[in-house]
Design an enzyme around this catalytic site. Structure first.
Site, short mmCIF file in Angstrom:
data_model
loop_
_atom_site.label_atom_id
_atom_site.label_comp_id
_atom_site.label_asym_id
_atom_site.label_seq_id
_atom_site.Cartn_x
_atom_site.Cartn_y
_atom_site.Cartn_z
N SER A 129 0.58 -0.35 -14.23
CA SER A 129 -0.80 0.45 -13.92
C SER A 129 -1.67 -0.41 -12.26
CB SER A 129 -2.16 -0.28 -14.15
OG SER A 129 -3.36 0.86 -14.29
N ASP B 294 5.16 0.43 0.19
CA ASP B 294 5.02 1.05 1.28
C ASP B 294 4.49 0.97 2.78
OD1 ASP B 294 5.19 3.19 -1.17
OD2 ASP B 294 4.12 3.81 -0.99
N LYS C 146 2.68 3.04 -15.43
CA LYS C 146 1.78 3.33 -15.19
C LYS C 146 0.92 4.12 -14.07
CE LYS C 146 -2.42 3.41 -17.93
NZ LYS C 146 -3.28 4.04 -16.87
#
Length: 444
Positions: A301, A312, A326
């Site tokens: 999460s 990224d 999740k």
């Protein structure tokens, strides 16, 4: 006819069990059943018919609220593992959890393939000390099988008065048969951020959960690690077995390392209020020192949001094993009788548009944790060198002195880190980066 409920506020969160996050204003408008067509009317009529039959003909008298609570809970658990209904007592306990103190075992759970499964034990808790591990399947709590238990019911059974005991029947990969773990309940005091110096100029920060003060605690940790120096040579950010927590805290952690205006995470859902974008705001930024983020199957999460964002934006190297996966967002809606509704309302995506739902974050460098059987000093003693041969002649004394000065010092950290292969690999990667930079092979 059911009347439309009016809610004062809702709470958005991205963890698996019992953790709140960002409170957002959310007006819920009344919706007429006619908008859904005749099927809605027929379904409501069916429910009221069954309710009336049970009230009239069941062998014992049944409380109407108990029946309604059971129906609501069954409806929500049929949707996904993270949507659930919380009676007033459970809802009250959940709101306390984000303060970092609650009673129980210190274990984060979910339902995976119909089986109650451990996401991760929380550090320095009864579950952690007893040896409960991420991926463990909880088949029984005391004498109650967990097959038909909701997450809310399972959490309720594992919580209790400090000093009382509970037995978890565990099945784990590699076990030939189930094993009982007897745990003594305690008041769980979760310290969100821990830190230490790994070596000169290299810092280590561990985030156990994303709580209300995680951002502030991280700021203090980074300042303490830098000390009188202007910046660190490198940082190991440990998110292993971090089950998640507050969304706004995950965003703020990223803001320490991501330039202003860069996208951190965004969410998509059916409702307009479920479509949000979080970008890095102007705040105190850390220098561009290299970072290694450690993750494993217990990283879920909010911790996956941080790992995905830094990956990224190429701000950190992600090392370890595949994370939990999740990628859904839950909204907490308070109801009129002080109960609560936890409903999955959106999916979240990393800056590049990746959904990690049921996939997880893939590390840049896969590194399994292995047991360190012996220290480097013992291994060194197993090898024969020139000075160990009989009748060898001595070298220049000046050379001997230079060798002693040039001999690298052992890692200046505690025994726990010295036996943690993943942290040592991360530290070696940071040191290698620094060496290549000093050779002019990398940009400064």
């Amino acid at each position: 006819m059911f009347k439309g409920s009016k809610f004062k506020k809702t709470t958005l969160f991205v963890t698996t069990v019992s953790l709140l996050t960002l409170v957002i204003a959310f007006g819920v408008q009344r919706r007429c059943a006619a908008q859904g067509g005749g099927n809605d009317y027929q379904s409501i009529e069916l429910f009221t018919d069954v309710l009336a039959i049970v009230k009239k003909s069941y062998v014992e008298e049944v409380d109407t609220k108990k029946l309604v609570y059971g129906a609501i809970n069954g409806m929500l658990t049929s949707l996904d593992p993270h949507s659930s209904f919380m009676p007033p007592e459970t809802y009250k306990e959940m709101k306390i959890d984000t303060k970092g103190a609650f009673g129980g075992l210190g274990i984060e759970i979910t339902v995976k393939e119909g089986i109650l499964t451990v996401i991760s034990p929380i550090e320095d808790t009864p579950a952690f000390r007893a040896g409960i591990k991420a991926g463990d399947q909880i088949l029984k709590i005391d004498d109650k099988f967990t097959k038909d238990l909701t997450i809310t019911d399972a959490v309720k059974r594992m919580r209790g008065v400090k000093g009382t005991k509970v037995t978890l029947t565990i099945m784990r990969e590699g076990f030939d048969k189930t094993k009982d773990f007897v745990l003594e309940r305690d008041i769980i005091q979760v310290k969100s951020v821990k830190y230490k110096v790994l070596d000169d100029g290299y810092g280590y920060v561990r985030i156990a959960q994303f709580q209300e003060k995680t951002d502030d605690d991280l700021e203090k940790a980074l300042q303490a690690l830098q000390g009188d120096k202007k910046q660190l040579k490198g940082l190991v950010l440990d998110l292993r077995n971090d089950p998640g927590g507050l969304l706004d805290q995950a965003v703020r952690v990223c803001e320490h390392f991501v330039p202003e205006g860069k996208l951190i995470v965004y969410t998509e859902g059916r409702e307009k209020d479920s479509q949000m974008r979080f970008t890095s705001r102007k705040s105190h930024k850390q220098s561009e020192y290299p970072i290694v983020v450690l993750i494993n199957s217990g990283s879920a999460s909010a911790s996956e949001i941080v790992a995905g964002c830094l990956q990224d934006h190429k701000r950190a190297v992600i090392m370890g094993t595949q994370s939990f996966g999740k990628g859904s967002v839950q909204t907490i809606i308070p109801l009129s009788d002080n109960s609560g509704l936890r409903l999955t309302t959106a999916r979240y995506f990393t800056p590049s548009g990746r959904s990690i739902q049921a996939k997880g974050i893939t590390p840049d460098i896969v590194a399994e944790r292995v047991e360190m059987a012996a220290s480097s000093e013992k291994k060194e003693g197993m090898h024969i060198r020139e000075k160990d041969l009989e009748n060898h002649f001595e070298g220049d004394k000046k050379d001997d002195q230079d060798e002693k000065k040039a001999k690298p010092a052992p890692y200046k950290t505690d025994e726990m880190i010295k036996n943690d292969s993943q942290v040592l690999r991360a530290l070696d990667l940071l040191k290698g980066w620094d060496i290549l930079k000093s050779m002019g092979k990398l940009p400064s």
